[in-house]
Scaffold this active site. Structure first.
Site, short mmCIF file in Angstrom:
data_model
loop_
_atom_site.label_atom_id
_atom_site.label_comp_id
_atom_site.label_asym_id
_atom_site.label_seq_id
_atom_site.Cartn_x
_atom_site.Cartn_y
_atom_site.Cartn_z
N GLN A 18 29.85 33.36 62.13
CA GLN A 18 28.62 33.37 62.92
C GLN A 18 27.63 32.24 62.63
O GLN A 18 27.08 31.64 63.56
CB GLN A 18 27.90 34.72 62.73
N PHE A 98 32.48 26.36 55.73
CA PHE A 98 33.55 26.94 54.90
C PHE A 98 32.99 27.38 53.56
O PHE A 98 31.86 27.05 53.20
CB PHE A 98 34.65 25.91 54.69
N LYS A 138 30.84 33.02 47.77
CA LYS A 138 31.00 33.11 49.22
C LYS A 138 29.99 34.12 49.72
O LYS A 138 29.71 35.11 49.04
CB LYS A 138 32.41 33.60 49.56
N GLU A 141 26.39 37.74 55.90
CA GLU A 141 25.04 38.12 56.33
C GLU A 141 24.25 38.97 55.32
O GLU A 141 23.18 38.59 54.87
CB GLU A 141 25.18 38.90 57.65
N ASP A 173 22.85 34.86 59.06
CA ASP A 173 23.82 34.07 59.83
C ASP A 173 23.16 33.20 60.90
O ASP A 173 23.00 32.00 60.74
CB ASP A 173 24.84 34.99 60.50
N GLY A 255 0.58 41.19 58.76
CA GLY A 255 -0.57 40.32 58.61
C GLY A 255 -1.85 41.11 58.43
O GLY A 255 -1.84 42.20 57.84
N GLY A 256 -2.93 40.59 58.96
CA GLY A 256 -4.22 41.24 58.79
C GLY A 256 -4.46 42.38 59.78
O GLY A 256 -5.47 43.07 59.70
N GLN A 280 -5.79 45.52 66.36
CA GLN A 280 -6.36 44.18 66.20
C GLN A 280 -7.86 44.36 65.94
O GLN A 280 -8.52 45.10 66.68
CB GLN A 280 -6.17 43.42 67.51
N1 CAO Z 1 43.44 23.94 58.89
C1 CAO Z 1 43.81 24.21 57.63
N2 CAO Z 1 43.08 24.92 56.74
C2 CAO Z 1 41.91 25.41 57.19
C3 CAO Z 1 41.45 25.19 58.49
C4 CAO Z 1 42.27 24.42 59.37
N3 CAO Z 1 41.93 24.17 60.62
N4 CAO Z 1 40.27 25.81 58.64
C5 CAO Z 1 39.99 26.40 57.46
N5 CAO Z 1 40.97 26.16 56.58
C6 CAO Z 1 41.08 26.62 55.20
C7 CAO Z 1 40.01 26.05 54.29
O1 CAO Z 1 40.33 24.73 53.96
C8 CAO Z 1 40.07 27.01 53.12
O2 CAO Z 1 41.16 26.65 52.29
P1 CAO Z 1 41.11 26.65 50.67
O3 CAO Z 1 40.20 27.77 50.26
O4 CAO Z 1 42.54 26.86 50.33
O5 CAO Z 1 40.60 25.34 50.24
C9 CAO Z 1 40.50 28.32 53.76
O6 CAO Z 1 40.82 28.01 55.11
C10 CAO Z 1 39.47 29.43 53.72
O7 CAO Z 1 38.20 28.98 54.07
P2 CAO Z 1 36.90 29.85 53.68
O8 CAO Z 1 36.73 29.93 52.20
O9 CAO Z 1 35.76 29.25 54.39
O10 CAO Z 1 37.23 31.26 54.34
P3 CAO Z 1 37.06 32.76 53.84
O11 CAO Z 1 37.52 33.58 54.99
O12 CAO Z 1 37.72 33.02 52.54
O13 CAO Z 1 35.51 32.96 53.61
C11 CAO Z 1 33.18 32.92 54.24
C12 CAO Z 1 34.63 33.18 54.68
C13 CAO Z 1 32.30 33.04 55.48
C14 CAO Z 1 32.77 33.97 53.20
C15 CAO Z 1 33.08 31.50 53.65
O14 CAO Z 1 33.56 30.58 54.60
C16 CAO Z 1 31.67 31.11 53.25
O15 CAO Z 1 31.13 31.54 52.22
N6 CAO Z 1 31.07 30.20 54.04
C17 CAO Z 1 29.77 29.63 53.74
C18 CAO Z 1 28.68 30.60 54.04
C19 CAO Z 1 28.72 31.09 55.46
O16 CAO Z 1 28.67 30.34 56.40
N7 CAO Z 1 28.76 32.41 55.59
C20 CAO Z 1 28.46 33.03 56.86
C21 CAO Z 1 29.60 33.29 57.66
S1 CAO Z 1 29.02 34.15 59.06
O17 CAO Z 1 28.86 35.69 58.52
#
Ligand code: CAO
Length: 423
Positions: A18, A98, A138, A141, A173, A255-256, A280
């Protein structure tokens, strides 16, 4: 070229779930060419999450990825990396959200990206900022709402369910994505002056905290004064301030101007038969007139904020008594005549069918190749010079061949990439 303000800006949308998609969707509405890059075969996890129709992209995906083009690319394969490098050379912005370090592990360090395109703006969302003691975490939301302080201030301060509470509004998000959009446009304007790109980062913790500015204000006041005079706990429950931490204030105004959620006709069976009512300061006279309480106008226990505060909940109870036989809409229709800031508590169902929101383009119906059509939220930003037109989210890989051709690949190259599942 389209006359939309961001037409001509090319954005690699390497985002998922998101926070990132909300940012790039907004830029796409305003005319940027946003190319969503997804893993072949699976794509953004939200395509399949919480489906309402079998074998069709879920609303979770369609409502966050409108107006984009779709490219599948395995960026862990050499051929996929090469495509991404070509894209980087030709684009203005790359947005990613990511997990920490994922882009570096893929080989796309900031140094490498800059060597490919010194003008590139790399925009990232992470849970925490670079160098933060939690930078490796990681984040989703609700994690962000806790880390950014919002959860500690939301909810009731006493009773069975008085613990920290999450808001359903996407403070972690979409809010972070909106902050990032401002960061990207700022960096883009900066680049017009310097010719150089830069890295733009917003942490979800920082974005949540930025929205909790008035609660940080309250902490600073509490540290100095020892209590918070506009909180419903003051002055009856001074122990709520004893630990020196901003207490949860439930539905109090921030607020106030004190405010509260008040019951209307039908609240016993309708979970949203309520209004928000604000007292108000300068509207006290009209409030007395609206309630038929002219005697409150000159009574010192009523006619100043300080006089009212000790019995503000009794005042709200009197207003509640006045509206108990009125629906939330009738109550607002009465109070609006007296210029009192108030509104009905609107349910998602009511908003979905709200004629004004449909007329303004805030609620829109978008044709979609697989779903037929879907309803979504359009741009909350309105312009006099153009109307953001909402178009469908891409099906997985819908524009892969077109984007590859634009990058200079011929039909044989493209076929080979499909065969090796690089795209
Ligand atoms: N081709 C090949 N690999 C890909 C790819 C593609 N097109 N797109 C993604 N990947 C791979 C990444 O390189 C990563 O690989 P490694 O971990 O092996 O290096 C892997 O997919 C997983 O990516 P991720 O860590 O982002 O995914 P996750 O599902 O484990 O975690 C999330 C999800 C949201 C917790 C994490 O991405 C995160 O903390 N993001 C930053 C904060 C954020 O935006 N959070 C809000 C998300 S909305 O609620």
């Amino acid at each position: 070229m389209s006359d939309k303000p961001l037409a001509g800006i090319k954005i690699i949308d390497f985002t998922h779930v998101q926070a990132g998609p909300a940012c790039t969707q907004m830029l796409a509405w305003f005319g940027a060419d946003v190319i969503k890059v997804e893993r072949p075969g699976s794509g953004d996890v939200t395509r399949g999450q919480l489906r309402d129709m079998p074998d069709a992209d879920a609303l979770y995906f369609t409502m966050l990825n409108s107006n984009k083009r779709g490219l599948t690319l395995d960026t862990k394969q050499a051929a996929g990396k090469e495509v991404l490098e070509r894209l980087i050379k030709e684009s203005d912005v790359m947005v990613e959200n990511f997990g920490p370090g994922a882009l570096d592990r893929m080989g796309f360090t900031w140094e490498h990206i800059q060597s490919l395109n010194p003008g590139m703006i790399l925009a990232s969302v992470k849970g925490f900022s670079d160098g933060h003691h939690y930078e490796d975490l990681k984040v989703y939301e609700n994690v962000a709402q806790c880390a950014g302080g919002a959860a500690s201030t939301t909810g009731y301060w006493k009773g069975e369910n008085s613990g920290p509470t999450i808001s359903s509004a996407a403070l972690g998000d979409s809010n972070t994505g909106m902050h990032l959009a401002i960061g990207i446009l700022t960096a883009y304007i900066g680049k017009q002056k310097t010719g150089k790109g830069q890295k733009v980062a917003v942490s979800m913790q920082d974005a949540v905290l930025n929205l909790c500015r008035v609660k940080m204000r309250d902490q600073l006041r509490l540290d100095k004064v020892g209590y918070l005079e506009e909180y419903p706990q003051y002055p009856h429950e001074m122990e709520a301030f004893a630990d020196g931490v901003v207490p949860r204030g439930a539905n109090a105004g921030g607020g106030g101007q004190p405010g509260w959620i008040l019951k209307c006709k039908g609240w016993e069976t309708d979970p949203n038969a309520y209004i928000y009512f604000t007292v108000q300061g300068h509207a006290w006279g009209p409030i007395c007139d609206a309630l038929g309480k002219p005697e409150w106008k000159d009574d010192p226990a009523y006619n100043t904020p300080r006089g009212r505060q000790p019995h503000i909940m009794d005042i709200f109870a009197t207003i509640e008594d006045f509206i108990k036989d009125k629906t939330k809409f009738e109550a607002v229709d009465i109070f609006r005549k007296f210029d009192i800031p108030c509104a009905p508590v609107q349910s998602m169902k009511e908003l979905l069918h709200d004629k004004s929101l449909i007329a303004s383009g805030t609620i829109v119906e978008v044709p979609h190749k697989v779903r037929g059509s879907y309803t979504t939220l359009g741009s909350p930003i309105k312009y006099s010079g153009f109307k953001p037109e909402i178009t469908a989210s891409p099906i997985l890989g819908e524009h892969t061949d077109a984007v590859l051709a634009e990058l200079g690949y011929n039909a044989a190259d493209i076929a080979a990439m499909h065969a090796s599942k690089a795209v």
